[in-house]
Design an enzyme around this catalytic site. Structure first.
Site, short mmCIF file in Angstrom:
data_model
loop_
_atom_site.label_atom_id
_atom_site.label_comp_id
_atom_site.label_asym_id
_atom_site.label_seq_id
_atom_site.Cartn_x
_atom_site.Cartn_y
_atom_site.Cartn_z
N GLY A 87 94.80 -38.74 55.58
CA GLY A 87 93.37 -38.66 55.83
C GLY A 87 92.63 -39.43 54.76
O GLY A 87 93.18 -39.68 53.68
N CYS A 145 96.28 -36.24 47.15
CA CYS A 145 95.02 -36.92 47.47
C CYS A 145 95.10 -38.35 46.94
O CYS A 145 95.56 -38.56 45.81
CB CYS A 145 93.86 -36.16 46.81
SG CYS A 145 92.26 -36.89 47.16
N LEU A 146 94.67 -39.31 47.75
CA LEU A 146 94.70 -40.72 47.32
C LEU A 146 93.82 -40.94 46.10
O LEU A 146 94.04 -41.89 45.35
CB LEU A 146 94.26 -41.64 48.46
CG LEU A 146 95.14 -41.65 49.71
CD1 LEU A 146 94.56 -42.60 50.75
CD2 LEU A 146 96.57 -42.01 49.38
N HIS A 205 90.64 -30.48 53.89
CA HIS A 205 90.71 -31.35 52.70
C HIS A 205 89.67 -32.48 52.80
O HIS A 205 88.92 -32.73 51.86
CB HIS A 205 92.14 -31.90 52.59
CG HIS A 205 92.36 -32.84 51.45
ND1 HIS A 205 93.23 -32.57 50.42
CD2 HIS A 205 91.83 -34.07 51.18
CE1 HIS A 205 93.20 -33.59 49.55
NE2 HIS A 205 92.37 -34.51 50.01
N GLU A 206 89.61 -33.11 53.98
CA GLU A 206 88.66 -34.23 54.15
C GLU A 206 87.22 -33.72 54.19
O GLU A 206 86.33 -34.36 53.64
CB GLU A 206 88.99 -35.03 55.42
CG GLU A 206 90.38 -35.64 55.46
CD GLU A 206 90.76 -36.39 54.19
OE1 GLU A 206 89.87 -37.01 53.56
OE2 GLU A 206 91.94 -36.33 53.80
N HIS A 217 85.94 -33.36 50.78
CA HIS A 217 85.50 -34.63 50.17
C HIS A 217 84.04 -34.93 50.54
O HIS A 217 83.29 -35.46 49.73
CB HIS A 217 86.37 -35.80 50.66
CG HIS A 217 87.65 -35.97 49.90
ND1 HIS A 217 87.68 -36.18 48.54
CD2 HIS A 217 88.94 -36.00 50.31
CE1 HIS A 217 88.95 -36.33 48.15
NE2 HIS A 217 89.73 -36.21 49.21
N GLN A 246 85.68 -41.61 49.34
CA GLN A 246 86.87 -42.13 48.64
C GLN A 246 86.90 -43.66 48.61
O GLN A 246 87.66 -44.25 47.84
CB GLN A 246 88.15 -41.62 49.31
CG GLN A 246 88.36 -40.13 49.12
CD GLN A 246 89.69 -39.72 49.69
OE1 GLN A 246 89.82 -39.49 50.88
NE2 GLN A 246 90.70 -39.67 48.83
NI NI Z 1 91.80 -36.42 49.31
#
Ligand code: NI
Length: 174
Positions: free
Chosen positions: A49, A102-103, A144-145, A148, A54
């Site tokens: 995701g 997480c990226l 999670h998204e 963000h 991000q």
């Molecule tokens: Ni993330």
């Protein structure tokens, strides 16, 4: 399409609530291109995701997709989904613990509690209203998204940091 630079923890864009996207904005070539680039960026970095903050865009847009992902080899498949201005409602008070990464927080994993079942309402990339119920890993990725988009990261949701670890250490057999 382009691969975008991913903001890492410490960049203020990750900590600001993202703005809703109007239907008119959503139709614009600039936003449609952003969505394409987010999808390409998510694929390039093997994310399941990605949220617009991000990639340094403080907008309420998130993309998800799981298919043969090397970072999450046991994860069930999730078709490519674009969520614009999503809202989520928990359908159970119980939460499940599982690993997340997480990226924007490279190389780390931690155990995070998430609601097991949620109702999701969002626009798709064409501005059509979508409402659906998600469970398990699918619900986890969406939560999670969604976080963000509120300026939160998974570390904020951990009950404690005992599980926090580098992926390379977790992979070692001891
Ligand atoms: Ni993330």
């Amino acid at each position: 399409m382009s691969i975008l630079k991913v903001a890492r923890l410490g960049h203020p864009v990750l900590r600001r609530p993202a703005q809703p996207v109007s239907p008119r904005e959503l139709r614009s070539p600039a936003i449609q291109r952003l969505i394409d680039d987010m999808i390409e960026t998510m694929r390039e970095y093997d994310g399941v995701g990605i949220a617009a903050p991000q990639v340094h865009e403080p907008l309420q847009i998130a993309c998800l997709r799981v298919r043969d992902n090397p970072r999450y080899p046991r994860a069930p498949r999730i078709p490519l989904t674009v969520l614009v201005n999503p809202t989520i409602t928990p359908l159970s008070s119980e939460s499940d613990d599982d690993w997340e990464g997480c990226l924007s927080i490279p190389d780390l994993r931690g155990v995070v509690p998430r609601f097991g079942r949620i109702r999701v309402v969002a626009l798709d990339r064409k501005g059509r209203r979508r409402a659906f119920i998600a469970g398990g890993f699918h619900a986890r990725v969406i939560q999670h998204e969604y976080d963000h988009l509120q300026g939160r990261v998974y570390l904020d949701r951990m009950r404690d940091f005992v599980s926090l670890a580098y992926v390379t250490e977790l992979m070692k057999k001891r």
